[in-house]
Enzyme design. Structure first.
Site, PDB file in Angstrom:
ATOM      1  N   CYS A 105      13.194  42.819 -33.946  1.00 24.37           N
ATOM      2  CA  CYS A 105      12.321  42.609 -32.778  1.00 24.37           C
ATOM      3  C   CYS A 105      12.244  43.844 -31.871  1.00 24.37           C
ATOM      4  O   CYS A 105      11.272  44.021 -31.149  1.00 24.37           O
ATOM      5  CB  CYS A 105      12.789  41.400 -31.973  1.00 24.37           C
ATOM      6  SG  CYS A 105      12.691  39.866 -32.898  1.00 24.37           S
ATOM      7  N   ASN A 147       6.743  34.426 -31.260  1.00 26.51           N
ATOM      8  CA  ASN A 147       7.516  35.654 -31.428  1.00 26.51           C
ATOM      9  C   ASN A 147       7.051  36.355 -32.709  1.00 26.51           C
ATOM     10  O   ASN A 147       7.325  35.881 -33.808  1.00 26.51           O
ATOM     11  CB  ASN A 147       9.004  35.292 -31.512  1.00 26.51           C
ATOM     12  CG  ASN A 147       9.898  36.522 -31.611  1.00 26.51           C
ATOM     13  OD1 ASN A 147       9.418  37.636 -31.824  1.00 26.51           O
ATOM     14  ND2 ASN A 147      11.192  36.314 -31.471  1.00 26.51           N
ATOM     15  N   HIS A 156       9.269  42.076 -24.802  1.00 20.20           N
ATOM     16  CA  HIS A 156       9.216  41.425 -26.112  1.00 20.20           C
ATOM     17  C   HIS A 156       8.955  39.939 -25.877  1.00 20.20           C
ATOM     18  O   HIS A 156       9.561  39.320 -25.013  1.00 20.20           O
ATOM     19  CB  HIS A 156      10.543  41.627 -26.842  1.00 20.20           C
ATOM     20  CG  HIS A 156      10.674  40.803 -28.081  1.00 20.20           C
ATOM     21  ND1 HIS A 156       9.659  40.714 -29.010  1.00 20.20           N
ATOM     22  CD2 HIS A 156      11.684  40.043 -28.547  1.00 20.20           C
ATOM     23  CE1 HIS A 156      10.048  39.927 -29.995  1.00 20.20           C
ATOM     24  NE2 HIS A 156      11.278  39.493 -29.739  1.00 20.20           N
TER      25      HIS A 156
HETATM   26  N1  ACO Z   1      12.229  20.256 -31.746  1.00 17.04           N
HETATM   27  C1  ACO Z   1      12.979  19.261 -31.257  1.00 17.04           C
HETATM   28  N2  ACO Z   1      14.301  19.347 -31.148  1.00 17.04           N
HETATM   29  C2  ACO Z   1      14.891  20.475 -31.551  1.00 17.04           C
HETATM   30  C3  ACO Z   1      14.172  21.551 -32.095  1.00 17.04           C
HETATM   31  C4  ACO Z   1      12.785  21.398 -32.195  1.00 17.04           C
HETATM   32  N3  ACO Z   1      11.992  22.380 -32.683  1.00 17.04           N
HETATM   33  N4  ACO Z   1      15.030  22.542 -32.408  1.00 17.04           N
HETATM   34  C5  ACO Z   1      16.249  22.101 -32.077  1.00 17.04           C
HETATM   35  N5  ACO Z   1      16.175  20.864 -31.572  1.00 17.04           N
HETATM   36  C6  ACO Z   1      17.247  20.015 -31.076  1.00 17.04           C
HETATM   37  C7  ACO Z   1      18.595  20.388 -31.645  1.00 17.04           C
HETATM   38  O1  ACO Z   1      18.777  19.782 -32.919  1.00 17.04           O
HETATM   39  C8  ACO Z   1      19.522  19.832 -30.604  1.00 17.04           C
HETATM   40  O2  ACO Z   1      19.646  18.451 -30.814  1.00 17.04           O
HETATM   41  P1  ACO Z   1      21.087  17.708 -30.602  1.00 17.04           P
HETATM   42  O3  ACO Z   1      21.415  17.922 -29.146  1.00 17.04           O
HETATM   43  O4  ACO Z   1      20.764  16.304 -30.963  1.00 17.04           O
HETATM   44  O5  ACO Z   1      22.022  18.420 -31.535  1.00 17.04           O
HETATM   45  C9  ACO Z   1      18.751  20.031 -29.302  1.00 17.04           C
HETATM   46  O6  ACO Z   1      17.387  20.196 -29.675  1.00 17.04           O
HETATM   47  C10 ACO Z   1      19.225  21.234 -28.520  1.00 17.04           C
HETATM   48  O7  ACO Z   1      19.280  22.325 -29.417  1.00 17.04           O
HETATM   49  P2  ACO Z   1      19.704  23.755 -28.929  1.00 17.04           P
HETATM   50  O8  ACO Z   1      19.609  24.724 -30.067  1.00 17.04           O
HETATM   51  O9  ACO Z   1      20.990  23.691 -28.202  1.00 17.04           O
HETATM   52  O10 ACO Z   1      18.506  24.015 -27.922  1.00 17.04           O
HETATM   53  P3  ACO Z   1      18.358  25.131 -26.819  1.00 17.04           P
HETATM   54  O11 ACO Z   1      18.151  24.528 -25.498  1.00 17.04           O
HETATM   55  O12 ACO Z   1      19.401  26.194 -26.929  1.00 17.04           O
HETATM   56  O13 ACO Z   1      16.970  25.773 -27.235  1.00 17.04           O
HETATM   57  C11 ACO Z   1      16.183  27.733 -28.388  1.00 17.04           C
HETATM   58  C12 ACO Z   1      16.827  26.364 -28.514  1.00 17.04           C
HETATM   59  C13 ACO Z   1      14.743  27.570 -27.902  1.00 17.04           C
HETATM   60  C14 ACO Z   1      16.184  28.402 -29.749  1.00 17.04           C
HETATM   61  C15 ACO Z   1      16.992  28.563 -27.364  1.00 17.04           C
HETATM   62  O14 ACO Z   1      18.350  28.596 -27.711  1.00 17.04           O
HETATM   63  C16 ACO Z   1      16.497  29.943 -27.265  1.00 17.04           C
HETATM   64  O15 ACO Z   1      15.460  30.183 -26.696  1.00 17.04           O
HETATM   65  N6  ACO Z   1      17.247  30.944 -27.778  1.00 17.04           N
HETATM   66  C17 ACO Z   1      16.787  32.281 -27.838  1.00 17.04           C
HETATM   67  C18 ACO Z   1      16.428  32.540 -29.215  1.00 17.04           C
HETATM   68  C19 ACO Z   1      15.201  33.351 -29.378  1.00 17.04           C
HETATM   69  O16 ACO Z   1      14.352  33.504 -28.550  1.00 17.04           O
HETATM   70  N7  ACO Z   1      15.137  33.903 -30.569  1.00 17.04           N
HETATM   71  C20 ACO Z   1      14.041  34.650 -30.960  1.00 17.04           C
HETATM   72  C21 ACO Z   1      14.498  35.721 -31.842  1.00 17.04           C
HETATM   73  S1  ACO Z   1      15.565  36.772 -30.994  1.00 17.04           S
HETATM   74  C22 ACO Z   1      14.633  37.670 -30.062  1.00 17.04           C
HETATM   75  O17 ACO Z   1      13.531  37.951 -30.428  1.00 17.04           O
HETATM   76  C23 ACO Z   1      15.192  38.050 -28.765  1.00 17.04           C
END
Ligand code: ACO
Length: 323
Positions: free
Chosen positions: A114, A280, A250
């Site tokens: 990224c 992304n 980004h």
């Molecule tokens: N739809 C519905 N529910 C979902 C989904 C989905 N697409 N994905 C995960 N869940 C559920 C999980 O299973 C979990 O359920 P549980 O509590 O029953 O186990 C719940 O939602 C919470 O999951 P988390 O992974 O803890 O959710 P979080 O609030 O952390 O959000 C996310 C996830 C959006 C990925 C967040 O962690 C994030 O934004 N991280 C940054 C990652 C990122 O942006 N990466 C891009 C690449 S890196 C870069 O470019 C910088």
């Protein structure tokens, strides 16, 4: 004679097919509400069957060349930042060079996921300043749809395909005036490699593999790492966030963008956001956002523009440009 790298043109290209959150919710157990609330993403573009990363790159490059009023033959350096190359080798940059009908100069890829575009921009800037090239085509191009596990709801909702391109020219300080790439700051810390990676590769599995991500871990580090390189650029240039006209981050996640904006005390109207429509697109996200803000008339000649990115590696970086 000291030289500066001045922006001559920019272009972006998105594949035609759009997948909305609603459509995704028919493929995996997710909802528009969950995706928008956690990421700010509403839709993403996905490459057609047979539409390669180099095809997206060439489309973006042609728009950038037009905006710079240049021909392909004016380019003597091509750097493509991508984690989704057409082939293991040659580089996607070689394929782009060929598709543009260029045979002079040199071309190569950069793999910094990224952060790839910011790394490529800083690299092109160094080559231009050293006199090794005169005009650089710097591209971020990705087809992440090919490495996404479309059954994994935690990752498949976050990514999209696209390409963006920027053209830089080496100019004397006299000609460039205050324009040009002012400063870049790049960082890598490989101890975080397994927080965001693809579980396949030539020398390990002999397969392409799928993207794996510890989303919470990435989130935990993102705002701090991005702010550090942005602050480093400010410190080295003696400028501050008050001086910025545009902040082009980004486009991974709206919550990360908002967190960085808040930390840097940036008014939201100075922050360019495209993650809602592009998702992304990895290395393509920053040049795509630049192309949108340039085409709609927000970014103008003379504006001070800060770019930043963070991604797999971890890698992270920032570049300050006087447009
Ligand atoms: N739809 C519905 N529910 C979902 C989904 C989905 N697409 N994905 C995960 N869940 C559920 C999980 O299973 C979990 O359920 P549980 O509590 O029953 O186990 C719940 O939602 C919470 O999951 P988390 O992974 O803890 O959710 P979080 O609030 O952390 O959000 C996310 C996830 C959006 C990925 C967040 O962690 C994030 O934004 N991280 C940054 C990652 C990122 O942006 N990466 C891009 C690449 S890196 C870069 O470019 C910088």
């Amino acid at each position: 004679m000291n030289k500066k790298s001045v922006v001559l043109g920019v272009g972006g290209y998105l594949p035609k097919r759009i997948i909305t959150n609603k459509e995704l919710s028919k493929m995996v157990d997710t909802s528009d509400e969950w995706i928008v609330q956690r990421s700010g993403i509403h839709e993403r573009h996905i490459a057609a069957e047979g539409e390669l990363t180099s095809d997206l790159a060439v489309s973006a490059a042609k728009i950038a060349l037009k905006s710079a009023s240049l021909d392909a033959s004016d380019i003597d350096l091509i750097i493509v930042a991508t984690a989704t190359p057409d082939l293991t080798f040659p580089s996607t940059a070689s394929l782009v060079q060929n598709k543009l009908g260029i045979t002079q100069g040199f071309a190569f890829d950069i793999a910094a996921v990224c952060s790839g575009f910011v790394f490529a921009l800083a690299t092109a800037d160094s080559y231009l300043k050293s006199g090794m090239a005169k005009r650089a085509l710097v591209i971020g191009a990705e087809t992440f749809s090919n490495i996404i596990d479309w059954s994994d709801r935690a990752t498949c909702v976050l990514f999209g395909d696209g390409a963006g391109a920027l053209i830089l020219e080496a100019q004397s300080e006299e000609k460039a005036g205050d324009r040009g790439v002012l400063c870049s700051s790049l960082r890598t810390d490989g101890s975080h490699w397994d927080k965001l990676y693809v579980d396949g590769g030539v020398s390990s599995t002999k397969t392409v593999g799928h993207l794996k991500m510890q989303g919470r871990e990435v989130f935990k580090y993102a705002v701090g790492m991005i702010s550090d390189v942005v602050d480093d650029v400010f410190e080295k240039t003696g400028l501050s966030s008050d001086d910025l006209d545009w902040f082009v981050p980004h486009q991974a996640n709206k919550r990360i963008i908002d967190g960085v904006g808040k930390k840097l005390k940036l008014p939201p109207q100075k922050v360019v956001v495209t993650v809602d429509k592009h998702a992304n697109t990895s290395a393509a996200s920053v040049p795509l956002a630049l192309s949108v803000a340039f085409e709609d008339g927000r970014i103008k000649k003379g504006d001070l523009v800060m770019l930043e990115a963070m991604g797999g590696g971890f890698t992270w970086g920032a570049s300050l440009i006087r447009w």
